[in-house]
Design an enzyme around this catalytic site. Structure first.
Site, PDB file in Angstrom:
ATOM      1  N   ASP A  49       0.772  -1.158   0.121  1.00 28.21           N
ATOM      2  CA  ASP A  49      -0.005  -0.031   0.136  1.00 28.21           C
ATOM      3  C   ASP A  49       0.708   1.337   0.076  1.00 28.21           C
ATOM      4  OD1 ASP A  49      -2.395   1.492   0.308  1.00 28.21           O
ATOM      5  OD2 ASP A  49      -2.122   1.636   2.471  1.00 28.21           O
ATOM      6  N   GLU A  87       3.184  -8.500   7.215  1.00 27.76           N
ATOM      7  CA  GLU A  87       1.961  -9.086   6.784  1.00 27.76           C
ATOM      8  C   GLU A  87       2.212  -9.968   5.466  1.00 27.76           C
ATOM      9  OE1 GLU A  87      -1.364  -6.419   6.325  1.00 27.76           O
ATOM     10  OE2 GLU A  87      -1.225  -5.742   8.389  1.00 27.76           O
ATOM     11  N   TYR A 131      -6.992  -3.630  12.261  1.00 26.41           N
ATOM     12  CA  TYR A 131      -7.907  -2.192  11.860  1.00 26.41           C
ATOM     13  C   TYR A 131      -9.202  -2.615  12.263  1.00 26.41           C
ATOM     14  CZ  TYR A 131      -3.424  -0.391   9.912  1.00 26.41           C
ATOM     15  OH  TYR A 131      -2.375  -0.101   9.554  1.00 26.41           O
ATOM     16  N   GLU A 145       0.599  -2.060  14.139  1.00 28.32           N
ATOM     17  CA  GLU A 145       0.121  -1.035  13.292  1.00 28.32           C
ATOM     18  C   GLU A 145      -1.680  -1.001  14.019  1.00 28.32           C
ATOM     19  OE1 GLU A 145      -0.192  -1.299   9.039  1.00 28.32           O
ATOM     20  OE2 GLU A 145       1.912  -2.025   9.040  1.00 28.32           O
TER      21      GLU A 145
END
Ligand code: BDP
Length: 648
Positions: A203, A447, A500, A536
């Site tokens: 990303d 990840e 998230y 994160e």
């Protein structure tokens, strides 16, 4: 595969598997070493030919680039993507060509006792280098330095200048780090002939070019090639184990002195390896963990050889911080004291220059980190410039040093070819960064699809290899809370987990965070009994968007989401959670996609480094955490404007 794809890869295919040779000491000036920075304007051309091979077919490296066609002025260091007005160049995939003429000091070209080295801080992704039309080096990997000894070339003729040509290809394959694929769009009713795009699973924008300083430096022909320092503490005595590698001769003497910040010699030794002992050593402490953080000694190394003309010396000075690191079942200890990471994840990213190194930006970022009360960051998702790590050493900002292993999700990327390359990259990373006291842990990947069956062998091998390269630091990789199985986690020392909640799931439902996050921590700890870092978490906020009650993309929502996380973090940090790193320090550029609004907006600062509301929230929290986790002696206390004990 379509022929154009192979062409876009070009020499990548025949040069894989380069072995790691020699040291990679940062080029510093010394009485025996000079350096010449090649910052500024280079000539540049992107090879837009259909197969991207015209530069090789016409041998653009044989004569000045301007003779084979039009050139652009291109700043170095910088990404090439955002400096121009050309949409095609911004998203270009294939070979670009850089060239620079350099005038050399006479001594460099005439003194055969001088070794002249060309060093490229990073070139994304595959680079081939020629000097005066002669091939000198190739390198795979966009985030680590490489060098070529060009003495013979510049000392062989009457020339006092040299022409450096660098061809760089940003094509990513399933076996590069990060991986990518070339997708050919063959439906001629929709796309022109030969149309292809590059697909990635990460990303951030795949910026390319000469991102870091390019320079020339000299050493004597017998020289200090590498130094490895590890440190320990025994009842207040600092222990500095050193090992020195010399090239150019087998007959030499080595003298080593350790100086404190006042310039006083506190220990000395001789020979290639040894241990220096420093009674009552000043330890290297992280920022906000001590009144005098980041204490650095200087290790002065002097190498002397006898030549027909008399003795010749090489000098190199390495900053050394004395500190220890230890990981227990539920703690991360620095100098024997529990350390709690309260910091950020970053990117090397800014307007115009893209991923290009910039001193003003660097200093601004460190001023913001210190303002924030951050004591750590992760180099998500690739190794950062060496100058960044040097500032971390000086300011006491602790680093989790990450490899470019991001977006490893294709089954093909778990084969032997990829693993071999990943092992080499870890070798290059450890070789470059091993002596930084600020670096406290290696992260081999972010990840990866660690639930795929081959991931078990892959990460077991990779982590064991990294530990063998550097037994002095723990190793991790960063996983995602969504993964149902994690075949790499049994091998890491610390669990780093990204999640998230209420962003990519349960949109807008902030109330589910406490339960989901607590469950995440409890599950991971129950399974592995290892300390956990929330590596994160975050929410996108478009600066200036306000809505209360909060809705997604408003500054209020970003703040509220972080607050929900903090409640759980405050509970779990009493037990085994040893850190929290917000995603992200600043907004950053990504590929274009409907869910990205001119990039990723999860920064607590804008891309121009201005604070969003969340930055003030975190600032308040980080100063409080600093004061909670380290209570300075009363005499050393001072009020920060928000009532903390430390100065801002
Ligand atoms: C995480 C990735 C990071 C992304 C972030 C996001 O590790 O690179 O930028 O998600 O989506 O999973 O903002």
């Amino acid at each position: 595969m379509h022929p154009a794809a192979w062409a876009a890869l070009g020499p990548l295919l025949w040069a894989c598997g380069l072995a790691l040779r020699g040291g990679m000491l940062y080029p510093r000036e010394s009485p025996s070493r000079e350096r010449k920075e090649l910052h500024g304007l280079w000539s540049f051309r992107a090879d837009f030919s259909e197969n991207r091979q015209r530069g090789f077919e016409q041998r653009w490296y044989r004569s000045p680039l301007r003779e084979s066609g039009p050139t652009l002025d291109m700043p170095v260091p910088s990404s090439f993507n955002d400096v121009g007005q050309d949409r095609q160049l911004r998203s270009f995939v294939g070979w670009v060509w850089y060239e620079r003429e350099v005038t050399l000091p006479q001594r460099w070209t005439q003194d055969l006792g001088t070794r002249v080295v060309l060093r490229i801080g990073s070139a994304h992704y595959y680079a081939i280098v020629w000097v005066n039309g002669v091939h000198v080096v190739e390198h795979e990997g966009g985030h680590l330095p490489f060098e070529a000894d060009i003495s013979k070339l510049v000392q062989s003729g009457p020339l006092s200048s040299c022409r450096i040509t660098i061809a760089i290809n940003n094509t990513l394959t399933p076996h590069t780090l990060p991986p990518g694929t070339i997708l050919h769009k063959t439906d001629t009713s929709k796309y022109p002939k030969g149309y292809f795009v590059q697909n990635t699973n990460f990303d951030f924008f795949n910026y390319a070019g000469l991102h870091r300083p390019v320079l020339l430096y000299t050493t004597p022909t017998t020289y200090i090639d590498d130094i490895t320092v590890t440190t320990g503490v025994d009842q207040g005595t600092g222990l500095v184990d050193y090992q020195i590698f010399v090239q150019g001769s087998e007959h030499f003497q080595l003298e080593v002195r350790l100086l404190d910040q006042e310039g006083k010699v506190v220990a000395q030794g001789t020979g290639c390896r040894g241990q220096l002992q420093v009674p009552n050593a000043h330890l290297w402490w992280p920022y906000l963990m001590h009144e005098h953080p980041a204490y650095l000694y200087s290790l002065e190394v002097r190498l002397t050889t006898q030549t027909a003309a008399g003795p010749v010396s090489d000098f190199y000075t390495l900053p050394v911080g004395i500190r220890t690191i230890e990981v227990t079942e539920h703690q991360f200890l620095i100098n024997g004291k529990p350390f709690y990471f309260h910091g950020v994840n970053k990117h090397e990213d800014a307007d115009i220059r893209g991923r290009g190194f910039d001193w003003a930006l660097l200093v601004k970022d460190f001023n913001l980190l210190r303002w924030l009360g951050a004591n750590a960051f992760r180099t998500s998702h690739y190794p950062y410039a060496e100058e960044v790590l040097q500032l971390c050493d000086r300011y006491g900002i602790v680093v989790i040093d990450e490899s470019p292993g991001v977006g490893i999700v294709l089954a093909q990327s778990y084969g032997n070819q990829s693993l071999q390359h990943h092992l080499e990259v870890m070798g290059e990373l450890v070789r470059r960064d091993k002596n930084h006291p600020a670096v406290v842990m290696w992260s081999v990947a972010n990840e990866p699809a660690s639930f795929l069956p081959p991931a078990g062998y892959y990460f077991k091998t990779l982590i064991a290899h990294t530990k063998a390269l550097d037994p002095s630091r723990p190793v991790t990789f960063v996983t995602n809370s969504n993964y149902e199985a994690d075949l790499g986690a049994p091998y890491v020392d610390v669990i780093c987990v990204n999640s998230y909640y209420s962003w990519y799931h349960d949109y807008g439902h902030l109330e589910v965070i406490p339960l989901q996050l607590a469950t995440q921590f409890e599950n991971w700890y129950r399974t592995y009994q290892k300390p956990i870092i929330q590596s994160e978490y975050g929410a996108g906020a478009i600066p200036g968007f306000h809505q209360d009650p909060p809705v997604m993309f408003s500054e209020e929502y970003q703040k509220a989401l972080l607050q929900q996380y903090h409640m759980v973090l405050d509970e779990k940090r009493k037990n085994y959670v040893v850190g929290e790193l917000v995603w992200n320090f600043a907004d950053f550029m990504t590929d274009q996609a409907p869910q990205r609004v001119m990039g990723n907006k999860k920064g607590i600062f804008t891309r121009q480094r201005q604070p969003k509301a969340a930055a003030f929230l975190l600032r308040e929290r980080y100063w409080r955490l600093a004061n909670d986790t380290w209570r300075p002696p009363a005499a050393g206390r001072s009020q920060c404007p928000e009532g903390g004990l430390f100065h801002v």
